[in-house]
Scaffold this motif. Sequence first.
Motif, PDB file in Angstrom:
ATOM      1  N   ASP A 136       0.591  -1.212  -0.007  1.00 29.90           N
ATOM      2  CA  ASP A 136      -0.088   0.067  -0.132  1.00 29.90           C
ATOM      3  C   ASP A 136       0.692   1.161   0.086  1.00 29.90           C
ATOM      4  OD1 ASP A 136      -2.073  -2.080   0.400  1.00 29.90           O
ATOM      5  OD2 ASP A 136      -2.585  -1.230   2.151  1.00 29.90           O
ATOM      6  N   ASP A 182     -11.373   9.278   7.641  1.00 28.71           N
ATOM      7  CA  ASP A 182     -12.625   8.952   6.789  1.00 28.71           C
ATOM      8  C   ASP A 182     -13.796  10.005   6.956  1.00 28.71           C
ATOM      9  OD1 ASP A 182     -11.076   6.872   5.753  1.00 28.71           O
ATOM     10  OD2 ASP A 182     -11.774   5.424   6.970  1.00 28.71           O
ATOM     11  N   GLY A 230      -5.516  -1.817   2.885  1.00 31.78           N
ATOM     12  CA  GLY A 230      -5.967  -0.420   2.422  1.00 31.78           C
ATOM     13  C   GLY A 230      -6.313   0.666   3.298  1.00 31.78           C
ATOM     14  N   THR A 231      -5.669   0.372   4.516  1.00 29.70           N
ATOM     15  CA  THR A 231      -5.900   1.453   5.570  1.00 29.70           C
ATOM     16  C   THR A 231      -4.608   2.003   6.062  1.00 29.70           C
ATOM     17  OG1 THR A 231      -5.832  -0.215   7.605  1.00 29.70           O
ATOM     18  CG2 THR A 231      -7.920   0.267   6.548  1.00 29.70           C
ATOM     19  N   ARG A 291      -9.158   5.096   5.280  1.00 27.10           N
ATOM     20  CA  ARG A 291      -8.594   5.139   4.133  1.00 27.10           C
ATOM     21  C   ARG A 291      -8.102   6.728   3.586  1.00 27.10           C
ATOM     22  NH1 ARG A 291      -9.287   0.516   1.030  1.00 27.10           N
ATOM     23  NH2 ARG A 291     -10.479  -1.203   1.823  1.00 27.10           N
ATOM     24  N   THR A 292      -8.713   7.279   4.231  1.00 30.39           N
ATOM     25  CA  THR A 292      -8.254   8.817   3.873  1.00 30.39           C
ATOM     26  C   THR A 292      -8.185   9.737   5.113  1.00 30.39           C
ATOM     27  OG1 THR A 292     -10.770   9.809   3.992  1.00 30.39           O
ATOM     28  CG2 THR A 292      -9.843   8.772   1.760  1.00 30.39           C
ATOM     29  N   THR A 312      -4.738   9.672   0.531  1.00 26.85           N
ATOM     30  CA  THR A 312      -5.723   8.387   0.322  1.00 26.85           C
ATOM     31  C   THR A 312      -4.739   7.159   0.176  1.00 26.85           C
ATOM     32  OG1 THR A 312      -7.217   9.734  -0.878  1.00 26.85           O
ATOM     33  CG2 THR A 312      -7.588   7.358  -1.110  1.00 26.85           C
ATOM     34  N   VAL A 313      -5.154   6.011   0.986  1.00 29.66           N
ATOM     35  CA  VAL A 313      -4.361   4.826   0.603  1.00 29.66           C
ATOM     36  C   VAL A 313      -4.869   4.169  -0.643  1.00 29.66           C
ATOM     37  CG1 VAL A 313      -4.075   2.475   1.821  1.00 29.66           C
ATOM     38  CG2 VAL A 313      -4.386   4.359   3.345  1.00 29.66           C
ATOM     39  N   GLU A 345      -4.432   0.704  -2.181  1.00 31.06           N
ATOM     40  CA  GLU A 345      -4.240  -0.658  -1.698  1.00 31.06           C
ATOM     41  C   GLU A 345      -3.421  -1.391  -2.701  1.00 31.06           C
ATOM     42  OE1 GLU A 345      -6.423  -4.627   0.487  1.00 31.06           O
ATOM     43  OE2 GLU A 345      -7.528  -2.624  -0.253  1.00 31.06           O
TER      44      GLU A 345
END
Length: 296
Positions: A127, A211, A233-234, A256-257, A283-284, A286
Amino acid sequence: MATFATPDQLLVIIDPVARSTDGESVRIAKDVLGAGAASTKVCLPESPEEFARMLQRRGSRRPVLIGDDRALVRTVALLHRRRELAGCVLSVVPVGPVLGVAHALGVPTGAVAAARAVLDGTERRLDVLVDDSDGVVLGALRIPPLPAESSAADPSGAGSSGAPSSGGGPHGRPWLHSLVRTLAHSRTARPSRLAAAPPSPGPARLRVEVDGETLVDLDQPVEAVSVTPGASGTAEVVVRPLSLGADAAPIEARGRTVTVSGADFRYRADASVAGPVRRRTWTVREGALGLMLPER
């Protein structure tokens, strides 16, 4: 017509800073790669433009970078801006003065071990963080930027991707400046004045949102904020509030954001210091980076 990289056909791009600071490690890596691959094409770029052309014309060859963290981030940023990152598997032999990010990603230390991982390793999807100015962060980012002798701040104010921050700075600064700084650093026992981030101005008042949910607001001074690509993805977010008497417990979250806003602030992302900015969102992405690493 799409081309696909062949594992035993390598495009070896050697960063000029690696050549100037540790020619012996570069030679060892070239020997190992040349002996283990069916075909190697070695490129010695002298400018960012030449580097970009070589990478773009890689054809069916798998790109192998011999260089430090700054060269690694530049390479990933180029592939990201061309929207080629997802379809490319990158290999790295870390050589040069700034190597913390590459090693933190799992790339072996030592030219032989890293070159063997290029030949015998496996692809791993990692990521990354992408900000709203299209900058890419591979490792941790920190606010305010922490001084570090192993990292070099970019006086242009560019972020880790080389994209200008909202503070504005020249893009594509010739590598000669980087080379001069590196040589000056190697000839003296003292770190150069560019080797550390600007001193911290003290506690900051920032709004940190994960988020869309506010983690800390402007009424709570903070000592530090860190954001690191985590898993699945985080991003892992840690906020350290200003200590009042007893140590204040850090505030942690995953999402995630991540958006940070407030008074002008700088941040360290990988090997560079960016800013000042008043707002930035990360932003991630992934599995965005494919990297050849040793088998577990």
